[in-house]
Design a protein around this motif. Structure first.
Motif, PDB file in Angstrom:
ATOM      1  N   SER A  34       0.890  -1.129  -0.083  1.00  0.00           N
ATOM      2  CA  SER A  34       0.069  -0.028   0.185  1.00  0.00           C
ATOM      3  C   SER A  34       0.917   1.146   0.035  1.00  0.00           C
ATOM      4  CB  SER A  34      -0.878  -0.092   1.155  1.00  0.00           C
ATOM      5  OG  SER A  34      -0.251   0.068   2.123  1.00  0.00           O
ATOM      6  N   MET A  35       0.573   2.430  -0.468  1.00  0.00           N
ATOM      7  CA  MET A  35       1.209   3.519  -0.355  1.00  0.00           C
ATOM      8  C   MET A  35       0.103   4.671  -0.342  1.00  0.00           C
ATOM      9  SD  MET A  35       2.816   3.922  -4.310  1.00  0.00           S
ATOM     10  CE  MET A  35       3.775   2.557  -4.044  1.00  0.00           C
ATOM     11  N   LEU A  36       0.636   6.022   0.081  1.00  0.00           N
ATOM     12  CA  LEU A  36      -0.111   7.176   0.014  1.00  0.00           C
ATOM     13  C   LEU A  36       0.518   8.154  -0.973  1.00  0.00           C
ATOM     14  CD1 LEU A  36      -0.806   8.212   3.797  1.00  0.00           C
ATOM     15  CD2 LEU A  36      -2.340   7.438   2.320  1.00  0.00           C
ATOM     16  N   LEU A  37      -0.233   8.502  -1.870  1.00  0.00           N
ATOM     17  CA  LEU A  37       0.234   9.518  -2.823  1.00  0.00           C
ATOM     18  C   LEU A  37      -0.188  10.841  -2.769  1.00  0.00           C
ATOM     19  CD1 LEU A  37      -0.941   7.215  -6.080  1.00  0.00           C
ATOM     20  CD2 LEU A  37       1.350   7.347  -4.923  1.00  0.00           C
ATOM     21  N   GLN A  38       0.721  11.606  -2.917  1.00  0.00           N
ATOM     22  CA  GLN A  38       0.259  13.050  -2.792  1.00  0.00           C
ATOM     23  C   GLN A  38       0.192  13.821  -4.194  1.00  0.00           C
ATOM     24  OE1 GLN A  38      -0.347  14.456   0.465  1.00  0.00           O
ATOM     25  NE2 GLN A  38       0.447  12.655   1.119  1.00  0.00           N
ATOM     26  N   ALA A  39      -0.207  14.932  -4.277  1.00  0.00           N
ATOM     27  CA  ALA A  39      -0.074  15.723  -5.782  1.00  0.00           C
ATOM     28  C   ALA A  39       1.123  15.665  -6.499  1.00  0.00           C
ATOM     29  CB  ALA A  39      -0.427  17.214  -5.337  1.00  0.00           C
ATOM     30  N   ASP A  40       0.797  15.206  -7.849  1.00  0.00           N
ATOM     31  CA  ASP A  40       1.898  15.140  -8.610  1.00  0.00           C
ATOM     32  C   ASP A  40       2.880  13.838  -8.383  1.00  0.00           C
ATOM     33  OD1 ASP A  40       1.281  17.256 -10.278  1.00  0.00           O
ATOM     34  OD2 ASP A  40       2.266  18.716  -8.851  1.00  0.00           O
ATOM     35  N   GLU A  41       2.194  12.795  -7.953  1.00  0.00           N
ATOM     36  CA  GLU A  41       2.887  11.471  -7.741  1.00  0.00           C
ATOM     37  C   GLU A  41       2.100  10.326  -8.419  1.00  0.00           C
ATOM     38  OE1 GLU A  41       4.897  12.228  -3.286  1.00  0.00           O
ATOM     39  OE2 GLU A  41       3.307  11.034  -3.382  1.00  0.00           O
ATOM     40  N   TYR A  42       2.834   9.313  -8.812  1.00  0.00           N
ATOM     41  CA  TYR A  42       2.085   8.467  -9.557  1.00  0.00           C
ATOM     42  C   TYR A  42       2.409   7.015  -9.003  1.00  0.00           C
ATOM     43  CZ  TYR A  42       3.157  12.568 -12.422  1.00  0.00           C
ATOM     44  OH  TYR A  42       3.719  13.762 -12.864  1.00  0.00           O
ATOM     45  N   ALA A  43       1.568   6.001  -9.232  1.00  0.00           N
ATOM     46  CA  ALA A  43       1.902   4.623  -8.980  1.00  0.00           C
ATOM     47  C   ALA A  43       1.176   3.566 -10.123  1.00  0.00           C
ATOM     48  CB  ALA A  43       1.277   4.246  -7.628  1.00  0.00           C
ATOM     49  N   GLU A  44       1.861   2.689 -10.246  1.00  0.00           N
ATOM     50  CA  GLU A  44       1.582   1.447 -11.047  1.00  0.00           C
ATOM     51  C   GLU A  44       1.291   0.125 -10.310  1.00  0.00           C
ATOM     52  OE1 GLU A  44       2.651   2.163 -15.636  1.00  0.00           O
ATOM     53  OE2 GLU A  44       3.740   0.982 -14.567  1.00  0.00           O
ATOM     54  N   ALA A  45       0.441  -0.556 -10.516  1.00  0.00           N
ATOM     55  CA  ALA A  45       0.216  -1.972 -10.110  1.00  0.00           C
ATOM     56  C   ALA A  45       0.175  -3.139 -10.710  1.00  0.00           C
ATOM     57  CB  ALA A  45      -0.938  -1.914  -8.994  1.00  0.00           C
ATOM     58  N   ASP A  46       0.858  -4.242 -10.825  1.00  0.00           N
ATOM     59  CA  ASP A  46       0.560  -5.125 -11.826  1.00  0.00           C
ATOM     60  C   ASP A  46       0.062  -6.180 -10.830  1.00  0.00           C
ATOM     61  OD1 ASP A  46       2.836  -6.205 -10.632  1.00  0.00           O
ATOM     62  OD2 ASP A  46       4.329  -5.757 -12.133  1.00  0.00           O
ATOM     63  N   LYS A  47       0.111  -7.620 -11.462  1.00  0.00           N
ATOM     64  CA  LYS A  47      -0.539  -8.415 -10.451  1.00  0.00           C
ATOM     65  C   LYS A  47       0.225  -8.822  -9.159  1.00  0.00           C
ATOM     66  CE  LYS A  47      -3.178 -10.843 -14.154  1.00  0.00           C
ATOM     67  NZ  LYS A  47      -3.302 -12.097 -14.904  1.00  0.00           N
ATOM     68  N   LYS A  48       1.619  -8.603  -9.470  1.00  0.00           N
ATOM     69  CA  LYS A  48       2.613  -8.951  -8.193  1.00  0.00           C
ATOM     70  C   LYS A  48       3.106  -7.663  -7.463  1.00  0.00           C
ATOM     71  CE  LYS A  48       4.992 -12.460 -11.360  1.00  0.00           C
ATOM     72  NZ  LYS A  48       6.439 -12.911 -11.635  1.00  0.00           N
ATOM     73  N   SER A  49       2.727  -6.536  -8.037  1.00  0.00           N
ATOM     74  CA  SER A  49       3.346  -5.689  -6.576  1.00  0.00           C
ATOM     75  C   SER A  49       2.544  -4.243  -7.103  1.00  0.00           C
ATOM     76  CB  SER A  49       4.762  -5.302  -6.857  1.00  0.00           C
ATOM     77  OG  SER A  49       5.327  -4.988  -8.028  1.00  0.00           O
ATOM     78  N   LEU A  50       2.944  -3.400  -6.083  1.00  0.00           N
ATOM     79  CA  LEU A  50       2.578  -1.923  -6.091  1.00  0.00           C
ATOM     80  C   LEU A  50       3.950  -1.164  -6.250  1.00  0.00           C
ATOM     81  CD1 LEU A  50       0.237   0.451  -6.214  1.00  0.00           C
ATOM     82  CD2 LEU A  50       0.476   0.032  -3.869  1.00  0.00           C
ATOM     83  N   TYR A  51       4.019  -0.226  -7.157  1.00  0.00           N
ATOM     84  CA  TYR A  51       5.216   0.642  -7.019  1.00  0.00           C
ATOM     85  C   TYR A  51       5.197   1.937  -7.841  1.00  0.00           C
ATOM     86  CZ  TYR A  51       4.601  -1.316 -11.589  1.00  0.00           C
ATOM     87  OH  TYR A  51       4.106  -1.807 -13.125  1.00  0.00           O
ATOM     88  N   ALA A  52       6.088   2.853  -7.095  1.00  0.00           N
ATOM     89  CA  ALA A  52       5.912   4.293  -7.468  1.00  0.00           C
ATOM     90  C   ALA A  52       6.642   4.250  -8.915  1.00  0.00           C
ATOM     91  CB  ALA A  52       6.539   5.250  -6.558  1.00  0.00           C
ATOM     92  N   ILE A  53       6.251   5.428  -9.779  1.00  0.00           N
ATOM     93  CA  ILE A  53       6.772   5.601 -10.787  1.00  0.00           C
ATOM     94  C   ILE A  53       6.936   7.246 -10.976  1.00  0.00           C
ATOM     95  CG2 ILE A  53       5.785   3.820 -12.204  1.00  0.00           C
ATOM     96  CD1 ILE A  53       3.871   5.850 -13.474  1.00  0.00           C
ATOM     97  N   THR A  54       7.966   7.802 -11.591  1.00  0.00           N
ATOM     98  CA  THR A  54       8.330   9.115 -11.568  1.00  0.00           C
ATOM     99  C   THR A  54       7.781   9.900 -12.527  1.00  0.00           C
ATOM    100  OG1 THR A  54      10.589   8.653 -13.057  1.00  0.00           O
ATOM    101  CG2 THR A  54      10.808   8.325 -10.401  1.00  0.00           C
ATOM    102  N   LYS A  55       7.412   9.609 -13.748  1.00  0.00           N
ATOM    103  CA  LYS A  55       6.618  10.344 -14.603  1.00  0.00           C
ATOM    104  C   LYS A  55       5.833   9.738 -15.398  1.00  0.00           C
ATOM    105  CE  LYS A  55      10.687   9.974 -17.948  1.00  0.00           C
ATOM    106  NZ  LYS A  55      11.375  10.717 -18.759  1.00  0.00           N
ATOM    107  N   VAL A  56       4.881  10.249 -16.139  1.00  0.00           N
ATOM    108  CA  VAL A  56       4.062   9.677 -17.314  1.00  0.00           C
ATOM    109  C   VAL A  56       4.022  10.897 -18.635  1.00  0.00           C
ATOM    110  CG1 VAL A  56       2.667   8.638 -15.592  1.00  0.00           C
ATOM    111  CG2 VAL A  56       2.089  11.067 -16.274  1.00  0.00           C
ATOM    112  N   ASN A  57       3.567  10.208 -19.572  1.00  0.00           N
ATOM    113  CA  ASN A  57       3.579  11.004 -20.689  1.00  0.00           C
ATOM    114  C   ASN A  57       2.666  12.192 -20.450  1.00  0.00           C
ATOM    115  OD1 ASN A  57       2.205  11.796 -23.335  1.00  0.00           O
ATOM    116  ND2 ASN A  57       3.732  10.177 -24.265  1.00  0.00           N
ATOM    117  N   PRO A  58       3.115  13.428 -20.801  1.00  0.00           N
ATOM    118  CA  PRO A  58       2.429  14.667 -20.579  1.00  0.00           C
ATOM    119  C   PRO A  58       1.129  14.668 -21.117  1.00  0.00           C
ATOM    120  CG  PRO A  58       4.335  15.115 -22.067  1.00  0.00           C
ATOM    121  CD  PRO A  58       4.506  13.808 -21.710  1.00  0.00           C
TER     122      PRO A  58
END
Length: 321
Positions: free
Chosen positions: A216-240
């Motif tokens: 689990s995680m708490l996301l604040q403004a301008d933060e991103y996360a992805e989740a596949d079947k195995k895990s939840l993880y933060a990512i640093t950027k997405v396509n604008p």
């Protein structure tokens, strides 16, 4: 709006249309965008009507009014409708509010759940005054007790949420691989088969739980996360331009007009057509924020010496003579 439409609308709400009638009615309301907001109001009231006794009186009045309007032309249908409790409720609502919307929103058999199905980009106001934008092909289902103690929803596809703040009623989204909980914030969820869930937060705080692990995680403004079947993880950027379909903000750097056309179609629901395929290979670098489709096409046309015209659901661009 003719009386036949009100009859069909009531049958649609109660689930009494057969498959061909359902398709025809959906096509009819999809072709009239002015019907949008009205059905959102209808859906809100429908979801609140749990007490059949209190609604029966109103429905009797509604049918009385309807009978007067159609002068006995639909008498057999009326007798059939009254047998279904929610059918009568639908009649009361329709007569009270007049119109339906382009939304393909319907009620699941045997439940009081509301499901919004986006045949095109769709903006919705929920019963708690939260707003949602669904991308074409997406579905949002409200739990039958939505806005009671909690605000539970289920998402298939892509959606932008601007959740009305309520500390006492958390807003919960069940996605494919995650469970997302907020009390008031603006964020996006992408929940599609065969790809990770993606959560993008623009304001506030979002709590994300992985369905298959303890992550689990708490996301604040301008933060991103992805989740596949195995895990939840933060990512640093997405396509604008990832949210351009929802927010209608665009950031193009040496982008081909073919690419630009795709993004404009997603955001505005119009087909951008080039009279000559070579136009699609032209490039543009520009930022568009809070601008209409016409304003954007104006700039593109001036940049590349093009002319354009709006024809029904198409915007056609061609070389100037």
């Amino acid at each position: 709006m003719n009386d036949a439409f009100y009859i069909q609308a009531a049958r649609f709400l109660s689930g009494e249309l057969n498959s061909s009638e359902h398709e025809a009615f959906v096509a009819q309301i999809n072709q009239n965008q002015e019907l949008n907001k009205e059905f959102q109001t209808i859906a809100q009231y429908w979801n609140k009507m749990d007490d059949q006794k209190s609604t029966r009186f109103d429905s009797e009045q509604a049918w009385s009014k309807l009978e007067h309007r159609i002068a006995n032309q639909q008498d057999e249908k009326r007798k059939k409708f009254i047998k279904a409790p929610k059918m009568a409720i639908a009649a009361a609502i329709i007569l009270g509010f007049g119109l339906l919307t382009l939304l393909v929103a319907y009620f699941l058999p045997g439940h009081n759940q509301i499901r919004y199905v986006a045949e095109q980009r769709m903006e919705i106001t929920l019963p708690d005054n939260s707003t949602v934008i669904l991308k074409k092909g997406s579905e949002l289902t409200l739990d039958e007790r939505f806005n009671k103690k909690t605000r539970n929803t289920n998402l298939k596809g892509q959606a932008w949420f601007d959740v009305a703040a309520n500390d006492n009623k958390p807003f919960i989204i069940e996605a494919a691989r995650t469970k997302i909980e907020v009390v008031g914030t603006a964020f996006s969820v992408d929940s599609r088969p065969n790809r990770p869930d993606l959560i993008i937060v623009k304001s506030g705080t979002v709590k994300v739980k992985h369905k298959y692990t303890a992550g689990s995680m708490l996301l604040q403004a301008d933060e991103y996360a992805e989740a596949d079947k195995k895990s939840l993880y933060a990512i640093t950027k997405v396509n604008p331009n990832y949210l351009s379909w929802a927010l209608q903000d665009f950031y193009f750097s040496n982008a081909t007009l073919d690419f630009v056309a795709t993004k404009l179609e997603e955001a505005f629901g119009k087909n951008v057509v080039f009279a000559d395929s070579s136009i699609g290979k032209m490039q543009i670098s520009a930022t568009f924020k809070n601008q209409s489709l016409k304003e954007i096409v104006d700039i593109i046309s001036e940049t590349h010496n093009l002319q354009y015209n709006f024809a029904d659901e198409n915007v056609v661009l061609k070389q100037r003579n």
